[in-house]
Enzyme design. Structure first.
Site, PDB file in Angstrom:
ATOM      1  N   GLY A   6       0.833  -1.213   0.000  1.00 10.11           N
ATOM      2  CA  GLY A   6       0.000   0.000   0.000  1.00 10.11           C
ATOM      3  C   GLY A   6       0.854   1.243   0.000  1.00 10.11           C
TER       4      GLY A   6
ATOM      5  CD  GLU B  44      10.592  -7.477  -0.097  1.00 12.93           C
ATOM      6  OE1 GLU B  44      10.955  -8.580  -0.473  1.00 12.93           O
ATOM      7  OE2 GLU B  44       9.559  -6.935  -0.518  1.00 12.93           O
TER       8      GLU B  44
END
Ligand code: ATP
Length: 572
Positions: free
Chosen positions: A368, A497
């Site tokens: 998102g 990440e």
């Protein structure tokens, strides 16, 4: 008085040693009394032509000097030892407190301000124990002893002097509040310069990159100027106070000599010449009591300001040991989040009615736009913050059934920009598990694709990584953080990440390390790589604090919604 009591309370456990030291050193102040007595004996002896009396007084003076030297030596050792002990205990207490305070308090304060409280403010407290309290106690003792002795010698002179000195104390006390306020200001301004110093150290690369040297120098100069102004104000107050004290002191001495002379000349005095000299000597002690006590009381205001700031730190809210009670869930998944809402400041909702679950061994990717609330979900799962509404359970147990520590032992977290402590590579990996053996560390480093580069470092696993791992590349730091998570061997992984791209080789190594880490684990990953997202069991699209789409890669693509847009950006 309460402030002085608070300062004494710092000496808990060391009070006896400190008090003995205080008594020893205060004896030095009492020499006014001894010298006054010796004057009395010597001069009355001279007048009475009694040589043995004079000689005895001289021997007494020599013995007294010797005795006081020994006492002062012992006193200083006792005071120093007990003060250092008390201060190092306070430093350790403040350090431990900083480890315990909630993340909210950490994020609200500036690291520089915390550092200033533990350094500048505690340093002031050290000074107050080794200097100010000593001055106050010594002055107090000598004052009381001298006053008593003066009354014994001549109560009329004593009463006159006492009244005069009480007036001077009243004048000195007018400076107490302004002095405390200006000391308060100085400590706060000093703290803001520490904050600026801390900024230029932690943000050194940004400063160089954006050429902010001049801007930062100006900012520091402004802060420095405000310290200068605050200190100047304090100096002004202190100068006026000292000047006034000096004037009153001289005035009092002249007054005493004048009165004593009149008494002697008119032969009205009911005292001997020795007594006059003795009282003159004692007046010194009384003056110290009435004038310097005021001065020392003002000085000690500086430590009260420091003590307030240290106490503020020590009283900061600690992280709760357990989650607050939540409505029970009947869900045996590794993670279940139900109807969770959260706000950092209780007004702006950051997460709004979030629900999702992760089966044991499953992988959920959160994607998102920036600021949507992805990291906040992690902070709640880690128990760094507690949701205002809703429930979170882990392996069928409610969050509140775990202690925060045992809850965190269930999870390993690898952030985007992992923090490495200033120590060796081995130490940094071993933080994942208490008592991790060398074998476990090497195996974890191998699984994290870090062993080869670590072995090629000058000192291998014993190489220092520098502050925040500055001697290592971004990919190397990530692999060390992954090795740390592998050593922890927690059943749940929270992985963030990195958004920054690594070179192809490094990227492959990190991705491969992540895959090794994720084997047989339940994983929630804030994902930015297409391969990671595609390989997840389920994808949550989070925007404006809500899950606006969910499903696996293929399902989401068929919807042609927000995810499809994100996907085309990533693959494009
Ligand atoms: N400690 C904090 N105090 C107050 N507000 C915060 C705090 N941390 C984050 N926020 C706010 O909460 C919102 C969500 O932030 P969050 O970091 O969870 O987003 P994100 O989706 O992880 O963003 P990104 O992808 O950029 O890391 C943002 O509006 C942010 O400004």
């Amino acid at each position: 008085m309460q402030g002085i009591k608070n300062l004494y309370s710092l000496l808990k456990g060391n009070r006896l040693r400190y008090s003995i030291g205080l008594v020893c050193i205060s004896m030095l102040n009492l020499n006014q009394i001894f010298i006054a007595t010796i004057y009395l004996v010597i001069f009355d002896g001279i007048i009475a032509q009694d040589i043995s009396l004079v000689l005895n007084a001289v021997y007494g003076l020599i013995a007294l000097t010797f005795f006081l030297t020994i006492l002062v030596l012992i006193g200083h050792i006792l005071i120093r030892v007990s003060s250092i002990k008390a201060i190092s205990f306070l430093r350790a207490k403040a350090f431990n407190k900083m480890l315990k305070i909630s993340i909210q308090n950490h994020s609200q304060g500036h690291s520089g301000d915390f550092i200033s409280r533990v350094t500048n403010d505690i340093q002031v407290l050290e000074k107050s124990l080794t200097e100010y309290l000593l001055n106050i106690t010594g002055t107090f003792l000598v004052g009381i002893a001298c006053i008593t002795y003066m009354f014994i010698l001549n109560w009329k002179l004593a009463l006159g002097l006492l009244t005069w000195n009480l007036i001077t104390l009243g004048i000195s006390s007018l400076f107490i509040n302004p002095m405390k306020e200006s000391s308060d200001k100085v400590q706060k301004k000093l703290s803001s310069t520490t904050t600026a110093i801390s900024d230029i150290i932690t943000g050194a690369s940004v400063i160089k990159l954006y050429n902010l040297k001049n801007k930062m120098a100006r900012r520091y100069e402004q802060k420095n100027k405000s310290v200068y102004k605050a200190v100047s104000k304090r100096v002004e107050i202190s100068a006026v106070m000292r000047g006034l004290n000096s004037f009153l002191r001289t005035f009092s001495a002249i007054g005493f000599i004048a009165i004593a002379s009149i008494f002697i000349m008119k032969e009205k005095g009911d005292f001997t010449f020795g007594q006059v000299l003795a009282i003159n000597q004692l007046q010194h002690g009384v003056r110290i009591f009435f004038q310097s006590l005021g001065e020392f009381l003002n000085q000690v205001q500086e430590s009260f300001a420091g003590l307030d700031r240290v106490n503020e730190l020590l009283e900061m809210e600690e992280e709760p040991t357990h989650f607050k009670k939540m409505p029970a869930l009947n869900n045996n998944n590794a993670i279940a989040v139900e109807n969770v809402s959260f706000s950092y400041n209780c007004t702006d909702t950051v997460l709004n009615n979030i629900s999702f679950e992760v089966r044991e061994g499953g992988t959920v990717a959160i994607v998102g736009p920036s600021g949507g609330g992805k990291s906040t979900i992690f902070k709640l799962l880690l128990g760094l913050y507690q949701p205002q509404d809703g429930s979170i359970s882990y392996f069928g147990e409610m969050g509140h059934d775990y202690s925060i520590d045992s809850l965190r032992s269930l999870m390993a977290y690898v952030p985007q920009d992992p923090y490495l402590f200033n120590g060796t590579v081995k130490e940094n990996i071993s933080y994942g598990k208490k008592d991790a053996s060398d074998c476990e560390i090497f195996a974890a480093a191998k699984a994290a694709n870090a062993h080869d580069f670590i072995s090629s470092l000058e000192n291998g696993y014993d190489t220092m990584v520098g502050e925040r791992g500055i001697f290592l590349s971004g990919g190397q730091k990530q692999r060390i953080a992954i090795a740390r998570a592998i050593v922890k061997d927690a059943p749940i992984l929270l992985l963030d990440e990195a958004t920054s791209s690594l070179d192809n080789e490094s990227e492959k190594l990190v991705q491969n390390a992540f895959s090794n880490l994720m084997q047989n684990k339940t994983t929630v990953i804030i994902a930015h790589r297409l391969s990671t997202i595609k390989n997840s069991d389920s994808i949550l699209v989070v925007e404006h604090g809500q899950i606006i789409e969910r499903g696996n890669h293929d399902e989401l693509l068929t919807r042609a919604g927000v995810y499809t847009g994100l996907y085309s950006k990533l693959s494009g």
